[in-house]
Design an enzyme around this catalytic site. Sequence first.
Site, PDB file in Angstrom:
ATOM      1  N   LYS A   1     -10.812 -13.717  30.479  1.00 48.22           N
ATOM      2  CA  LYS A   1     -10.540 -12.300  30.200  1.00 48.22           C
ATOM      3  C   LYS A   1     -11.084 -11.870  28.838  1.00 48.22           C
ATOM      4  CE  LYS A   1      -8.652 -10.876  33.990  1.00 48.22           C
ATOM      5  NZ  LYS A   1      -9.535 -10.154  34.931  1.00 48.22           N
TER       6      LYS A   1
ATOM      7  N   TYR B   1      -7.658 -18.540  32.145  1.00 48.18           N
ATOM      8  CA  TYR B   1      -7.596 -17.089  32.398  1.00 48.18           C
ATOM      9  C   TYR B   1      -7.829 -16.295  31.114  1.00 48.18           C
ATOM     10  CZ  TYR B   1      -5.522 -12.726  34.294  1.00 48.18           C
ATOM     11  OH  TYR B   1      -5.286 -11.435  34.718  1.00 48.18           O
TER      12      TYR B   1
HETATM   13  P1  NAP Z   1      -4.081  -9.583  43.139  1.00 52.11           P
HETATM   14  O1  NAP Z   1      -2.979  -8.761  43.701  1.00 52.11           O
HETATM   15  O2  NAP Z   1      -3.980 -11.055  43.190  1.00 52.11           O
HETATM   16  O3  NAP Z   1      -5.452  -9.105  43.825  1.00 52.11           O
HETATM   17  C1  NAP Z   1      -6.667  -9.732  43.522  1.00 52.11           C
HETATM   18  C2  NAP Z   1      -7.590  -9.599  44.704  1.00 52.11           C
HETATM   19  O4  NAP Z   1      -8.834 -10.255  44.366  1.00 52.11           O
HETATM   20  C3  NAP Z   1      -7.047 -10.292  45.972  1.00 52.11           C
HETATM   21  O5  NAP Z   1      -7.165  -9.434  47.074  1.00 52.11           O
HETATM   22  C4  NAP Z   1      -7.945 -11.505  46.092  1.00 52.11           C
HETATM   23  O6  NAP Z   1      -8.178 -11.917  47.419  1.00 52.11           O
HETATM   24  C5  NAP Z   1      -9.244 -10.984  45.505  1.00 52.11           C
HETATM   25  N1  NAP Z   1     -10.164 -12.075  45.170  1.00 52.11           N
HETATM   26  C6  NAP Z   1      -9.851 -13.293  44.640  1.00 52.11           C
HETATM   27  N2  NAP Z   1     -10.964 -14.042  44.516  1.00 52.11           N
HETATM   28  C7  NAP Z   1     -11.983 -13.291  44.985  1.00 52.11           C
HETATM   29  C8  NAP Z   1     -13.379 -13.518  45.136  1.00 52.11           C
HETATM   30  N3  NAP Z   1     -13.942 -14.688  44.759  1.00 52.11           N
HETATM   31  N4  NAP Z   1     -14.158 -12.542  45.649  1.00 52.11           N
HETATM   32  C9  NAP Z   1     -13.603 -11.380  46.042  1.00 52.11           C
HETATM   33  N5  NAP Z   1     -12.290 -11.083  45.919  1.00 52.11           N
HETATM   34  C10 NAP Z   1     -11.488 -12.041  45.402  1.00 52.11           C
HETATM   35  O7  NAP Z   1      -4.333  -9.234  41.594  1.00 52.11           O
HETATM   36  P2  NAP Z   1      -4.042  -7.906  40.728  1.00 52.11           P
HETATM   37  O8  NAP Z   1      -2.777  -8.099  40.021  1.00 52.11           O
HETATM   38  O9  NAP Z   1      -4.268  -6.704  41.546  1.00 52.11           O
HETATM   39  O10 NAP Z   1      -5.181  -8.050  39.626  1.00 52.11           O
HETATM   40  C11 NAP Z   1      -6.433  -7.373  39.716  1.00 52.11           C
HETATM   41  C12 NAP Z   1      -7.226  -7.647  38.435  1.00 52.11           C
HETATM   42  O11 NAP Z   1      -6.476  -7.196  37.309  1.00 52.11           O
HETATM   43  C13 NAP Z   1      -7.524  -9.118  38.206  1.00 52.11           C
HETATM   44  O12 NAP Z   1      -8.791  -9.267  37.618  1.00 52.11           O
HETATM   45  C14 NAP Z   1      -6.432  -9.522  37.225  1.00 52.11           C
HETATM   46  O13 NAP Z   1      -6.812 -10.645  36.485  1.00 52.11           O
HETATM   47  C15 NAP Z   1      -6.316  -8.268  36.399  1.00 52.11           C
HETATM   48  N6  NAP Z   1      -5.042  -8.113  35.710  1.00 52.11           N
HETATM   49  C16 NAP Z   1      -3.864  -8.071  36.402  1.00 52.11           C
HETATM   50  C17 NAP Z   1      -2.674  -7.921  35.706  1.00 52.11           C
HETATM   51  C18 NAP Z   1      -1.325  -7.844  36.393  1.00 52.11           C
HETATM   52  O14 NAP Z   1      -0.300  -7.842  35.694  1.00 52.11           O
HETATM   53  N7  NAP Z   1      -1.250  -7.789  37.698  1.00 52.11           N
HETATM   54  C19 NAP Z   1      -2.683  -7.840  34.309  1.00 52.11           C
HETATM   55  C20 NAP Z   1      -3.887  -7.898  33.645  1.00 52.11           C
HETATM   56  C21 NAP Z   1      -5.057  -8.031  34.357  1.00 52.11           C
HETATM   57  P3  NAP Z   1      -7.245 -13.051  48.095  1.00 52.11           P
HETATM   58  O15 NAP Z   1      -5.907 -12.409  48.258  1.00 52.11           O
HETATM   59  O16 NAP Z   1      -7.934 -13.349  49.379  1.00 52.11           O
HETATM   60  O17 NAP Z   1      -7.232 -14.204  47.122  1.00 52.11           O
END
Ligand code: NAP
Length: 252
Positions: free
Chosen positions: A157, A153
């Site tokens: 990133k 990851y």
């Molecule tokens: P999340 O709640 O897990 O949501 C991610 C979404 O992406 C889910 O709906 C997932 O679908 C979808 N997804 C996964 N694989 C996919 C694919 N191949 N094609 C299309 N959609 C896909 O994550 P989040 O926390 O909102 O994070 C969103 C972004 O911010 C990510 O890139 C994450 O790495 C980044 N981020 C998050 C945090 C944090 O603290 N939350 C911090 C830094 C960065 P499914 O549910 O069907 O798998």
Amino acid sequence: MNDTVRTAIVTGAARGIGAGVAKRLAADGRQVAVFDLNEASCETVVSAINAAGGKALGVGVDVSDAASVAAGVARVAEELGAPTIVVNNAGITRDNLLFKMSEQDWDMVMNVHLRGAFLMSRECQKYMTEAKWGRIVNLSSISALGNRGQINYSAAKAGMQGLTKTLAIELGKFGVTTNCIAPGFIQTEMTKETADRLKIPFEDFIAMGAKEIPVGRVGQPEDIAALCAFLTSDESGFINGQVIYAAGGPKA
Ligand code: NAP
């Protein structure tokens, strides 16, 4: 903030940060395509946007698959209009220490984040260069700076940051800007899954995280959506190739 009706695609927008971004962009007058793996899972966000007077379309797309991306983007162009805003937000985690990390978990994380952002940007650039206007926002993370148990990851990133800077250089002359948001702890299913894996109740995990963050709280999807709204706005055209950490403090 925005005078022209434009079409935005937000990937991974069925929940979490992507859902927050999709709703915010729609509230700001954008037509929004909600991309996620399963089209049915997009329905809640699409209905919320439409009920609030916006215009949204849910599309089932796997961002790591070139044919799926091509079909999804073509559908958006036909049903909503040329996509000139793309938020590459779809993401997964497959955490493990190096000695236990499988090749499959390495590849999956690379494919969703990096290959996905590459495929989506390549597919949409033609609409942006033709319009002489475009906005790409890529989701990085504080994990880009290194995080135990996340070699896949954090590499992905960090890769998003390099991808952002090169897109900024290549596409800038067409009026297309590319920037990167690197969030800290945001309260979503992704961080809940991390808490579950560590066998820590989510409320305790949130409280522990908040203690380490100078503003004294963890982030919400709306915090990232607000920054994304600015970076995709008409008035952000001189900000290009930047990585903005949104983490409640200066250090990861
Ligand atoms: P999340 O709640 O897990 O949501 C991610 C979404 O992406 C889910 O709906 C997932 O679908 C979808 N997804 C996964 N694989 C996919 C694919 N191949 N094609 C299309 N959609 C896909 O994550 P989040 O926390 O909102 O994070 C969103 C972004 O911010 C990510 O890139 C994450 O790495 C980044 N981020 C998050 C945090 C944090 O603290 N939350 C911090 C830094 C960065 P499914 O549910 O069907 O798998």
